[in-house]
Design an enzyme around this catalytic site. Structure first.
Site, PDB file in Angstrom:
ATOM      1  N   ASN A 152       0.807  -1.237   0.000  1.00  0.00           N
ATOM      2  CA  ASN A 152       0.000   0.000   0.000  1.00  0.00           C
ATOM      3  C   ASN A 152       0.835   1.280   0.000  1.00  0.00           C
ATOM      4  O   ASN A 152       0.376   2.322  -0.453  1.00  0.00           O
ATOM      5  CB  ASN A 152      -1.022   0.000   1.146  1.00  0.00           C
ATOM      6  CG  ASN A 152      -0.403  -0.066   2.507  1.00  0.00           C
ATOM      7  OD1 ASN A 152       0.728  -0.521   2.662  1.00  0.00           O
ATOM      8  ND2 ASN A 152      -1.123   0.379   3.512  1.00  0.00           N
ATOM      9  N   LYS A 175      12.619  -7.264   1.382  1.00  0.00           N
ATOM     10  CA  LYS A 175      11.716  -8.174   0.671  1.00  0.00           C
ATOM     11  C   LYS A 175      10.376  -7.420   0.573  1.00  0.00           C
ATOM     12  O   LYS A 175       9.618  -7.334   1.529  1.00  0.00           O
ATOM     13  CB  LYS A 175      11.542  -9.498   1.448  1.00  0.00           C
ATOM     14  CG  LYS A 175      10.659 -10.514   0.725  1.00  0.00           C
ATOM     15  CD  LYS A 175       9.228 -10.348   1.202  1.00  0.00           C
ATOM     16  CE  LYS A 175       8.224 -11.233   0.522  1.00  0.00           C
ATOM     17  NZ  LYS A 175       7.593 -10.645  -0.668  1.00  0.00           N
ATOM     18  N   GLY A 228       2.273  -4.964   7.692  1.00  0.00           N
ATOM     19  CA  GLY A 228       1.343  -5.798   6.922  1.00  0.00           C
ATOM     20  C   GLY A 228       0.223  -6.297   7.813  1.00  0.00           C
ATOM     21  O   GLY A 228      -0.155  -5.639   8.788  1.00  0.00           O
ATOM     22  N   SER A 229      -0.277  -7.486   7.499  1.00  0.00           N
ATOM     23  CA  SER A 229      -1.465  -7.991   8.201  1.00  0.00           C
ATOM     24  C   SER A 229      -1.118  -8.525   9.595  1.00  0.00           C
ATOM     25  O   SER A 229       0.028  -8.915   9.861  1.00  0.00           O
ATOM     26  CB  SER A 229      -2.119  -9.099   7.372  1.00  0.00           C
ATOM     27  OG  SER A 229      -1.234 -10.192   7.269  1.00  0.00           O
ATOM     28  N   ASN A 230      -2.130  -8.587  10.445  1.00  0.00           N
ATOM     29  CA  ASN A 230      -1.924  -9.041  11.830  1.00  0.00           C
ATOM     30  C   ASN A 230      -1.392 -10.458  11.918  1.00  0.00           C
ATOM     31  O   ASN A 230      -0.451 -10.731  12.664  1.00  0.00           O
ATOM     32  CB  ASN A 230      -3.260  -8.995  12.578  1.00  0.00           C
ATOM     33  CG  ASN A 230      -3.524  -7.637  13.143  1.00  0.00           C
ATOM     34  OD1 ASN A 230      -2.878  -6.662  12.756  1.00  0.00           O
ATOM     35  ND2 ASN A 230      -4.466  -7.550  14.053  1.00  0.00           N
ATOM     36  N   VAL A 232       0.233 -12.407   9.746  1.00  0.00           N
ATOM     37  CA  VAL A 232       1.619 -12.588   9.293  1.00  0.00           C
ATOM     38  C   VAL A 232       2.569 -11.923  10.287  1.00  0.00           C
ATOM     39  O   VAL A 232       3.599 -12.489  10.666  1.00  0.00           O
ATOM     40  CB  VAL A 232       1.801 -12.030   7.858  1.00  0.00           C
ATOM     41  CG1 VAL A 232       3.268 -12.039   7.456  1.00  0.00           C
ATOM     42  CG2 VAL A 232       0.983 -12.841   6.858  1.00  0.00           C
ATOM     43  N   GLU A 250       4.269  -3.391  12.482  1.00  0.00           N
ATOM     44  CA  GLU A 250       3.230  -2.364  12.357  1.00  0.00           C
ATOM     45  C   GLU A 250       2.112  -3.004  11.558  1.00  0.00           C
ATOM     46  O   GLU A 250       2.290  -3.372  10.396  1.00  0.00           O
ATOM     47  CB  GLU A 250       3.776  -1.117  11.662  1.00  0.00           C
ATOM     48  CG  GLU A 250       2.886   0.101  11.839  1.00  0.00           C
ATOM     49  CD  GLU A 250       2.153   0.476  10.576  1.00  0.00           C
ATOM     50  OE1 GLU A 250       0.943   0.697  10.660  1.00  0.00           O
ATOM     51  OE2 GLU A 250       2.769   0.520   9.498  1.00  0.00           O
ATOM     52  N   CYS A 284      -3.354   1.560   6.831  1.00  0.00           N
ATOM     53  CA  CYS A 284      -3.622   1.079   8.187  1.00  0.00           C
ATOM     54  C   CYS A 284      -4.174   2.221   9.045  1.00  0.00           C
ATOM     55  O   CYS A 284      -4.825   1.985  10.045  1.00  0.00           O
ATOM     56  CB  CYS A 284      -2.368   0.493   8.809  1.00  0.00           C
ATOM     57  SG  CYS A 284      -1.041   1.671   8.923  1.00  0.00           S
ATOM     58  N   GLU A 385     -10.630  -4.882   9.959  1.00  0.00           N
ATOM     59  CA  GLU A 385     -10.032  -3.980   8.977  1.00  0.00           C
ATOM     60  C   GLU A 385     -10.482  -4.399   7.578  1.00  0.00           C
ATOM     61  O   GLU A 385     -10.278  -5.538   7.177  1.00  0.00           O
ATOM     62  CB  GLU A 385      -8.505  -4.074   9.080  1.00  0.00           C
ATOM     63  CG  GLU A 385      -7.783  -3.127   8.158  1.00  0.00           C
ATOM     64  CD  GLU A 385      -6.276  -3.113   8.415  1.00  0.00           C
ATOM     65  OE1 GLU A 385      -5.670  -4.187   8.520  1.00  0.00           O
ATOM     66  OE2 GLU A 385      -5.714  -2.001   8.503  1.00  0.00           O
TER      67      GLU A 385
END
Ligand code: NDP
Ligand code: AKG
Length: 425
Positions: A152, A175, A228-230, A232, A250, A284, A385
């Site tokens: 994003n 990465k 990124g996502s929670n 992961v 974050e 986010c 989210e």
């Protein structure tokens, strides 16, 4: 003809031995390939980690000002390539070109800021009761930092993780998200042109479960920074923590914007649309829960819907576009899922809710700006989210109720309030 980008390891552009590539498609035009990157292997990641570890020995010994010069040079080169980087970003993940230019400018400014950090204080002298003792603290590098980033903000997020790591004498392995990799490769080209010593900045693309997970597991990677996502993020934290590494995560948000009855309604409407729908709601920090006091609820809602109807949705490359498509098919399906969920659970669809298919829009992942009314805290769309152009309007009587609703989620990230009074806790 699109370009295939290589990994950048130990100061050299390298093709993956896997022989496989990953292609990025334009979310505004699903069949257009924006570029391709390497689908790398674990062995190549291990090689990047070894190169970064080797390079760190000399890099950490440079004076901060000298490291700062490299960062500044990268910033100047990025400035020269701003237009191209921003255009690639718009084509790869859909945000409008002015937003992409704004993000690229932000990345350049962050690089310049951290270039200056090389000349700022890096420790404290602490008074001692023993007059013959000199007590001080000094910041020292951690070693090799693994940087795992989302799609994003494909320029600003990698830079705001890489720049502070580098200036303090760490080396890095980036990465990027697969769906932001082509844009990230163009940023790394600027680092290459800035002549960083070989192995200080490394770039490796590939699937999250192979290369991302590999960074978390590799013992030569002393710290991992992730956005990124929670799910992961938590997994990365567990893996890195278990081997004694450092990590920084974050992750998601479900951010409230409180509209108090004394606010300037026009300003609050503009902020609600900008905070909730810019970048197609894929931040986010997106303010997706709009908590409004009952005294002005109807008036606010009417103004909000009127202005939201004026939003132009389209290809981010068109100058008239205010809101672009969802960044990819997965995100598009997620948004549709949550819109259905909102309807199912009894929220009232006050605006939008549909895919846009008119003319060229049929080629992209477009969803109308969507506003739900009569949303309550127990509904899924008030708790999870969405990462899409969906606002949830929630009515409350008092400011105390508004704050209680604002806090009634598992997330804590950003929050805003529109009022003229000051609130003292
Ligand atoms: N806080 C934020 O800013 C963001 C939040 N999100 C939230 O996450 C949701 C899903 O987005 P998504 O892109 O799938 O986010 P992910 O968390 O899956 O991806 C973020 C980064 O992690 C990498 N990754 C994926 N799996 C692993 C793994 N097992 N180990 C290590 N790294 C991994 C990804 O690589 P790859 O791309 O190759 O899979 C990418 O570089 C969104 O709907 C949104 O709710 C998403 C992006 C940013
Ligand atoms: O809103 C911003 O500027 C940053 C948002 C962010 O970090 C994110 O969405 O991952």
């Amino acid at each position: 003809m699109h370009k295939t980008f290589l990994n950048y390891i130990g100061g050299e552009w390298q093709t993956s031995k896997s022989g496989d590539i990953l292609s990025s498609y334009n979310p505004a035009n699903k069949t257009e390939v924006v570029g391709s990157v390497q689908k790398s292997t674990r062995e190549e990641l291990d090689e990047a980690a070894a190169q970064a570890k080797k390079a760190q020995k000399a890099w950490r010994k440079l004076a901060g000002a000298e490291r700062g010069n490299y960062l500044y040079k990268a910033a100047v080169i990025m400035e020269e390539n701003l237009e191209e980087i921003a255009t690639t970003m718009t084509k790869e993940m859909g945000k409008s070109l002015p937003e992409a230019k704004g993000e690229t400018t932000r990345g350049i400014q962050i690089l310049k800021y951290f270039a200056g950090e090389g000349m700022r204080s890096d420790g404290d002298v602490i008074p001692s009761t023993d007059p013959s003792a000199l007590m001080f603290s000094k910041r020292v590098p951690i070693g090799v930092v693994g940087v795992i980033t989302p799609w994003n903000f494909p320029v600003a997020i990698p830079i705001w993780k890489i720049a502070p790591a580098l200036i303090y004498g760490n080396t890095v392995i980036l990465k990027p998200a697969s769906e932001g990799s082509v844009t990230a490769a163009k940023v790394i080209e600027c680092f290459e042109k800035a002549d960083f010593p070989a192995g200080v900045v490394n770039f490796i693309t590939g699937s999250g479960s192979v290369i991302g997970q590999g960074l978390a597991e590799n013992k030569d990677v002393n710290a991992v920074t992730f956005t990124g996502s929670n799910n992961v993020g938590k997994n990365i934290g567990n893996i890195v923590g278990a081997r004694g590494g450092k990590y920084q995560l974050e992750m998601g948000g479900k951010n409230p914007i409180i509209i108090a009855e004394d606010c300037d309604i026009e300003a609050a409407v503009d902020a609600t649309l900008s905070g909730g729908l810019k970048s197609t709601g894929q931040k986010c920090t997106c303010s997706s829960r709009v908590i409004v006091q009952s005294a002005i609820y109807d008036q606010f809602k009417e103004r909000l819907i009127k202005k939201a109807k004026e939003i132009t949705v389209g290809d981010g490359m068109d100058a008239s576009t205010w809101m672009g498509p969802c960044a990819n098919e997965g995100q598009f399906n997620t948004v549709k899922y949550y819109i259905d969920k909102g309807k199912e659970e009894g929220a009232t669809l006050a605006l939008g809710g549909n895919q846009l298919t008119e003319g060229n829009l049929k080629n992209g992942y477009y969803i109308e700006p969507t506003i739900f009314d009569n949303v309550t805290s127990d509904m899924t769309i008030a708790q999870e989210e969405i990462f899409g152009p969906v606002l949830a309007l929630m009515k409350v009587d008092t400011i105390e109720d508004a704050i209680a609703v604002a806090n009634d989620v598992e997330f804590g990230l950003s929050a805003s309030i529109f009022t003229k009074i000051s609130i003292i806790y």
